[in-house]
Design a protein around this motif. Structure first.
Motif, mmCIF file in Angstrom:
data_model
loop_
_atom_site.group_PDB
_atom_site.id
_atom_site.type_symbol
_atom_site.label_atom_id
_atom_site.label_comp_id
_atom_site.label_asym_id
_atom_site.label_seq_id
_atom_site.Cartn_x
_atom_site.Cartn_y
_atom_site.Cartn_z
ATOM 1 N N PHE A 142 11.230 18.070 12.517
ATOM 2 C CA PHE A 142 12.363 18.999 12.601
ATOM 3 C C PHE A 142 12.871 19.381 11.211
ATOM 4 C CE2 PHE A 142 16.794 20.193 13.212
ATOM 5 C CZ PHE A 142 16.761 20.978 14.359
ATOM 6 N N ILE A 143 12.969 18.389 10.347
ATOM 7 C CA ILE A 143 13.461 18.619 8.976
ATOM 8 C C ILE A 143 12.578 19.624 8.246
ATOM 9 C CG2 ILE A 143 13.662 17.509 6.699
ATOM 10 C CD1 ILE A 143 14.735 15.011 8.219
ATOM 11 N N ALA A 144 11.274 19.457 8.394
ATOM 12 C CA ALA A 144 10.340 20.375 7.733
ATOM 13 C C ALA A 144 10.428 21.769 8.352
ATOM 14 C CB ALA A 144 8.912 19.833 7.853
ATOM 15 N N ARG A 145 10.407 21.828 9.675
ATOM 16 C CA ARG A 145 10.368 23.087 10.410
ATOM 17 C C ARG A 145 11.626 23.921 10.196
ATOM 18 N NH1 ARG A 145 8.930 20.433 14.714
ATOM 19 N NH2 ARG A 145 10.877 20.695 15.844
ATOM 20 N N GLU A 146 12.787 23.245 10.216
ATOM 21 C CA GLU A 146 14.069 23.946 10.182
ATOM 22 C C GLU A 146 14.676 24.013 8.778
ATOM 23 O OE1 GLU A 146 15.818 25.372 12.825
ATOM 24 O OE2 GLU A 146 14.093 25.040 14.149
ATOM 25 N N ASN A 147 13.893 23.530 7.792
ATOM 26 C CA ASN A 147 14.374 23.642 6.415
ATOM 27 C C ASN A 147 15.713 22.941 6.202
ATOM 28 O OD1 ASN A 147 13.953 24.675 3.817
ATOM 29 N ND2 ASN A 147 13.089 26.525 4.767
ATOM 30 N N ILE A 148 15.792 21.702 6.617
ATOM 31 C CA ILE A 148 17.041 20.938 6.526
ATOM 32 C C ILE A 148 17.265 20.445 5.098
ATOM 33 C CG2 ILE A 148 18.296 18.920 7.388
ATOM 34 C CD1 ILE A 148 17.857 21.162 9.483
ATOM 35 N N ASN A 149 18.471 20.682 4.566
ATOM 36 C CA ASN A 149 18.834 20.251 3.201
ATOM 37 C C ASN A 149 19.619 18.963 3.170
ATOM 38 O OD1 ASN A 149 19.884 23.512 3.285
ATOM 39 N ND2 ASN A 149 18.125 22.960 2.020
ATOM 40 N N VAL A 150 20.425 18.748 4.210
ATOM 41 C CA VAL A 150 21.420 17.674 4.168
ATOM 42 C C VAL A 150 21.371 16.864 5.459
ATOM 43 C CG1 VAL A 150 23.883 17.149 3.938
ATOM 44 C CG2 VAL A 150 22.961 19.199 2.870
ATOM 45 N N ALA A 151 21.517 15.551 5.331
ATOM 46 C CA ALA A 151 21.623 14.702 6.517
ATOM 47 C C ALA A 151 22.916 13.904 6.458
ATOM 48 C CB ALA A 151 20.430 13.755 6.607
ATOM 49 N N ALA A 174 19.888 15.088 -0.035
ATOM 50 C CA ALA A 174 21.345 14.929 -0.032
ATOM 51 C C ALA A 174 21.800 14.287 1.277
ATOM 52 C CB ALA A 174 22.028 16.278 -0.214
ATOM 53 N N ILE A 175 22.576 13.226 1.137
ATOM 54 C CA ILE A 175 23.028 12.454 2.303
ATOM 55 C C ILE A 175 24.539 12.280 2.247
ATOM 56 C CG2 ILE A 175 22.954 10.173 3.419
ATOM 57 C CD1 ILE A 175 20.060 9.907 2.387
ATOM 58 N N VAL B 202 32.265 17.854 -2.710
ATOM 59 C CA VAL B 202 31.669 17.153 -3.844
ATOM 60 C C VAL B 202 30.163 17.032 -3.643
ATOM 61 C CG1 VAL B 202 31.542 14.948 -5.061
ATOM 62 C CG2 VAL B 202 33.764 15.924 -4.501
ATOM 63 N N LEU B 203 29.774 16.763 -2.399
ATOM 64 C CA LEU B 203 28.334 16.711 -2.095
ATOM 65 C C LEU B 203 27.670 18.061 -2.396
ATOM 66 C CD1 LEU B 203 25.951 15.066 -0.882
ATOM 67 C CD2 LEU B 203 26.544 16.047 1.338
ATOM 68 N N ALA B 204 28.316 19.138 -1.971
ATOM 69 C CA ALA B 204 27.774 20.482 -2.235
ATOM 70 C C ALA B 204 27.651 20.695 -3.739
ATOM 71 C CB ALA B 204 28.663 21.548 -1.604
ATOM 72 N N TYR B 205 28.691 20.336 -4.472
ATOM 73 C CA TYR B 205 28.656 20.476 -5.935
ATOM 74 C C TYR B 205 27.435 19.762 -6.524
ATOM 75 C CZ TYR B 205 29.739 19.896 -10.854
ATOM 76 O OH TYR B 205 29.651 19.903 -12.223
ATOM 77 N N LEU B 206 27.283 18.501 -6.144
ATOM 78 C CA LEU B 206 26.212 17.682 -6.719
ATOM 79 C C LEU B 206 24.829 18.239 -6.372
ATOM 80 C CD1 LEU B 206 27.724 14.159 -6.044
ATOM 81 C CD2 LEU B 206 27.594 15.338 -8.250
ATOM 82 N N MET B 207 24.723 18.904 -5.223
ATOM 83 C CA MET B 207 23.443 19.486 -4.825
ATOM 84 C C MET B 207 23.055 20.665 -5.701
ATOM 85 S SD MET B 207 23.681 19.429 -0.683
ATOM 86 C CE MET B 207 22.085 20.190 -0.425
ATOM 87 N N ASN B 208 24.021 21.239 -6.385
ATOM 88 C CA ASN B 208 23.747 22.434 -7.186
ATOM 89 C C ASN B 208 23.598 22.141 -8.676
ATOM 90 O OD1 ASN B 208 23.812 24.834 -5.281
ATOM 91 N ND2 ASN B 208 25.634 23.707 -4.668
ATOM 92 N N GLN B 209 23.547 20.860 -9.039
ATOM 93 C CA GLN B 209 23.404 20.504 -10.456
ATOM 94 C C GLN B 209 21.956 20.225 -10.838
ATOM 95 O OE1 GLN B 209 26.074 21.260 -12.121
ATOM 96 N NE2 GLN B 209 26.729 21.712 -10.054
#
Lengths: 209, 209
Positions: A142-151, A174-175, B202-209
């Motif tokens: 699912f992560i690969a297929r749906e292009n998941i960035n964050v969990a 990113a978690i 903050v998580l979003a911020y860190l993802m963009n660094q």
DNA sequence: TAGATTGTTAATCGATTAACAATC
DNA sequence: TAGATTGTTAATCGATTAACAATC
């Protein structure tokens, strides 16, 4: 697009969302400009701190005038990455996971819930706000297929590290972690923790002083 | 019982729950003693910092030996006030309020959920874990009758300050606040905030660094 | 006793606040 | 222009780290 911004301390970064929130409040009140002095009075910061913080990212103000509320809010929003969208999954679909799925502040920050995962057969198949709870074994695909960035990890302490391992293996970088456990992940994976019980213990401490 | 402990910084206090948690983990592994050096290695702190922190509260170690895990955990638990019980209510019985009601870390820290309150007639009367959701107009009487020490605010931003005012009026001195709003309360009322959306930003911020 | 490790003082580092020249 | 307020440098404050004598 963004210039490289080295050496900005976490103390500054953690104040940015508060600036953003207060600027939103000011906008709602129809206030269009504000000085660091007045902004500091409202937020409980010194004017110096506000000017120092903002100047880490650029000169957003104007001498003799102050800051334009709307512009500054947009700038900080961009710095925080709120102009982007993040495809997100929740792992652990119990009470907390479901509450987070229903959490509105979530979408406001650009996080779009794409799926939920659990190991409990009783939960698998149910939908929360039109988002399906799936078996955790389907997660990697699912992560690969749906292009998941964050969990978002909403499992109990016991399952958290195992889930983190699976997420890292699936390429997640990113978690957002709600489990009361310090996750062990590679250096290039960002973990932002929300330690509810630690916050509660601090409250207990303060009550006894 | 407690001596007066002036001038202990919040930086130190916010580390105490982490010490407590790691000492619990060590106990579970059957480890009975630990040096500040080894403890620091595990937690990612310097040995110096651990010794400095603990010595804010007393000399819990022994030269040449280190710290007794069980004893130190108990000491920190007492410092945090985990040996007491806190009668608690939740205000706002939506998704988040219900998730918190079901949250186990809650009871572990000594917080006992006595009641829940909401303004939504559809929720009033329902029970979560044998705890009844009541009309918010019954709150003041309930707080007095049941000796409530702590209130948890799980309302939306809009209702939060009004709820805080009612709580203060009813004599509540400690609030755990989940609403994305800085509450205005008298100096003798403690507020501990959990700002979920700030953590997410903050998580979003860190993802963009 | 010798080795280990604390409690505590001193040194360093980083973050906050104050001051002020630049300028809108 | 005069007044206000920024951006930025310098001073202060507080927190972290290093060092070491005390001592188990």
């Amino acid at each position: 697009m963004d210039r490289i911004r080295p050496n900005i301390s976490m103390a500054v970064i953690r104040r940015l969302p508060k600036y953003y929130r207060y600027l939103g409040d000011l906008m709602e009140k129809g206030i269009t400009r504000i000085s660091s002095k007045e902004f500091g009075r409202i937020m409980g910061f010194t004017a110096s701190q506000i000017r120092q913080d903002l100047n880490c990212f650029g000169g957003f103000g104007q001498q003799g005038y102050g800051y334009n509320v709307k512009e500054l809010r947009e700038e900080i929003g961009n710095i925080l990455g709120l102009n982007r969208r993040y495809n997100t999954i929740i792992v652990g679909a119990g009470n907390l996971g479901q509450a987070i799925a229903n959490y509105s502040g979530f979408a406001e920050a650009g996080f779009i819930l794409k799926g939920m995962f659990d190991i409990n057969p009783r939960l698998i198949g149910i939908s929360i706000r039109a988002v399906k709870i799936m078996d955790i074994d389907e997660m990697k695909g699912f992560i690969a297929r749906e292009n998941i960035n964050v969990a978002i990890i909403c499992t109990p302490k016991e399952g958290a590290q195992d889930v983190a391992n699976r997420l890292v293996d699936a390429g997640i970088k990113a978690i957002w972690n709600f489990a009361p456990e310090d996750l062990n992940v590679p250096d290039d994976v960002i973990v932002e923790n929300v330690y509810l019980s630690e916050s509660l213990m601090v409250l207990a401490y303060l009550m006894n002083q």
